[in-house]
Design an enzyme around this catalytic site. Structure first.
Site, PDB file in Angstrom:
ATOM      1  N   ASP A  49      -0.522   7.289   1.430  1.00 36.20           N
ATOM      2  CA  ASP A  49      -1.920   7.004   1.760  1.00 36.20           C
ATOM      3  C   ASP A  49      -2.834   8.018   1.066  1.00 36.20           C
ATOM      4  O   ASP A  49      -4.063   7.938   1.166  1.00 36.20           O
ATOM      5  CB  ASP A  49      -2.158   6.931   3.270  1.00 36.20           C
ATOM      6  CG  ASP A  49      -1.785   8.211   4.000  1.00 36.20           C
ATOM      7  OD1 ASP A  49      -1.297   9.152   3.355  1.00 36.20           O
ATOM      8  OD2 ASP A  49      -1.983   8.260   5.231  1.00 36.20           O
ATOM      9  N   SER A  50      -2.246   8.943   0.290  1.00 32.53           N
ATOM     10  CA  SER A  50      -3.032   9.764  -0.647  1.00 32.53           C
ATOM     11  C   SER A  50      -3.737   8.852  -1.648  1.00 32.53           C
ATOM     12  O   SER A  50      -4.623   9.301  -2.386  1.00 32.53           O
ATOM     13  CB  SER A  50      -2.136  10.763  -1.377  1.00 32.53           C
ATOM     14  OG  SER A  50      -1.025  10.108  -1.953  1.00 32.53           O
ATOM     15  N   ASP A  88       3.558   4.392   3.040  1.00 27.97           N
ATOM     16  CA  ASP A  88       2.980   5.091   4.196  1.00 27.97           C
ATOM     17  C   ASP A  88       2.364   4.108   5.184  1.00 27.97           C
ATOM     18  O   ASP A  88       1.640   3.185   4.774  1.00 27.97           O
ATOM     19  CB  ASP A  88       1.852   6.031   3.722  1.00 27.97           C
ATOM     20  CG  ASP A  88       2.306   7.471   3.606  1.00 27.97           C
ATOM     21  OD1 ASP A  88       3.350   7.826   4.180  1.00 27.97           O
ATOM     22  OD2 ASP A  88       1.604   8.244   2.933  1.00 27.97           O
ATOM     23  N   GLU A 187       5.482  19.316   4.643  1.00 29.86           N
ATOM     24  CA  GLU A 187       4.310  19.607   3.804  1.00 29.86           C
ATOM     25  C   GLU A 187       3.653  20.923   4.192  1.00 29.86           C
ATOM     26  O   GLU A 187       3.327  21.158   5.362  1.00 29.86           O
ATOM     27  CB  GLU A 187       3.295  18.455   3.915  1.00 29.86           C
ATOM     28  CG  GLU A 187       2.026  18.721   3.093  1.00 29.86           C
ATOM     29  CD  GLU A 187       1.158  17.511   2.833  1.00 29.86           C
ATOM     30  OE1 GLU A 187       1.530  16.403   3.233  1.00 29.86           O
ATOM     31  OE2 GLU A 187       0.089  17.704   2.204  1.00 29.86           O
TER      32      GLU A 187
HETATM   33  O1  KIV Z   1       0.343  10.353   1.032  1.00 26.73           O
HETATM   34  C1  KIV Z   1       1.069  11.086   0.336  1.00 26.73           C
HETATM   35  O2  KIV Z   1       0.994  11.104  -0.897  1.00 26.73           O
HETATM   36  C2  KIV Z   1       2.037  11.930   1.013  1.00 26.73           C
HETATM   37  C3  KIV Z   1       2.732  12.970   0.198  1.00 26.73           C
HETATM   38  C4  KIV Z   1       1.816  14.093  -0.086  1.00 26.73           C
HETATM   39  C5  KIV Z   1       3.980  13.406   0.828  1.00 26.73           C
HETATM   40  O3  KIV Z   1       2.211  11.809   2.188  1.00 26.73           O
END
Ligand code: KIV
Length: 279
Positions: A49-50, A88, A187
């Site tokens: 979700d990044s 995610d 993280e």
């Molecule tokens: O959303 C994402 O990219 C993540 C990573 C930073 C592990 O959760």
């Protein structure tokens, strides 16, 4: 039969830990990037979700919707032949009730085409993890800095720096394993806490800003490639500066269009790009 690379399964990821092989995971949000990262041999592609920050221009992951995650997961799956695709569950799609979490996770698999889901948190999400695993949905946990809780955490701060928080993180990691998670992202926590969690668990730990001793590592691809101007965390290593190359290429194009040097009049020089006319 064409020579197809074998698809990576969650069981392969767990087996890598027992063989002492490190796991390489990267984020992807579209088919073009997924194809490149997959071709390079990455084990896991995370539709994180990044997405909200790396691609959609938000300042946090909180506005990312399930619909957006499904849309981008479909694209990543279309570009992937080999890697395990994990998607995610975005903010508030798994906290309201176990039934709702189950329906939303199922959509990431059925409509998105993901092979597994990731969700943030420890003890509060255990009933969800247990139920998803019970119906056959592989779950990756996520502990330490939880970006979906950024407002409660007071920013993107390093976590588990005090002994009692480190102890709680270790308990959460063990509980996620007992609930059936196949791996857990750690993280932004001290390396010694990540090392202790890695030693305590049979399932792999995947670190981001958690030192060198995790069973695998993950980075946001845009950070690795030098495409994140604003949000790159201090622990992310830039392996290329593609942002600078894009700027230089586009400036060159603009200059050539404005000066009349592109396209060449006598040959009608065709674009080598993917949107050029078919020969
Ligand atoms: O959303 C994402 O990219 C993540 C990573 C930073 C592990 O959760």
């Amino acid at each position: 039969m064409p020579d197809r690379p074998r698809v990576v399964r969650v069981t392969d990821i767990i087996a890598k830990k027992s063989r002492g092989e490190k796991i390489a995971m990267l984020t992807a949000y579209d088919a073009a990037f997924a194809r490149l990262l997959d071709c390079a041999g990455v084990d896991i592609l995370l539709v994180g979700d990044s997405l909200g920050m790396a691609v959609l221009g938000y300042s946090t992951t909180i506005p990312v919707t399930l619909e957006a995650m499904i849309h981008h997961t479909q694209a990543v799956v279309r570009g992937t032949r080999h890697a395990l695709v994990v998607a995610d569950l975005p903010f508030l799609t798994y906290q309201v009730s176990v039934a709702e979490a189950l329906r939303n996770a199922a959509r990431l698999l059925q409509e998105g085409g993901a092979a597994a889901v990731k969700l943030e948190g420890g003890r509060p999400v255990l009933p969800v993890v247990e139920r998803l695993v019970e119906v056959g949905i592989p779950v990756m946990g996520h502990l330490g800095l939880l970006p979906q809780s950024v407002h409660q955490l007071g920013g993107y701060r390093r976590q588990a720096t005090r002994a009692e928080d480190a102890g709680r993180l270790l308990e959460d990691a063990r509980a996620l394993e007992a609930a059936g998670a196949f791996a857990v992202v750690l993280e932004s926590i001290p390396a010694e806490v990540a090392r202790a969690a890695t030693a305590a668990l049979r399932i792999p730990t995947i670190g981001i800003g958690a030192g060198p001793d995790c069973d695998g590592q993950v980075l946001v691809s845009h950070d690795l490639l030098g495409l994140s101007c604003e949000h790159r965390p201090p622990f992310a290593k830039e392996y290329a500066q593609l942002g600078e190359q894009v700027l230089a290429a586009v400036r060159c194009y603009i200059e050539e269009v404005r000066s009349g040097r592109f396209p060449l009049a006598e040959t009608g020089e065709a674009s080598a790009g993917s949107s050029g006319p078919a020969a």
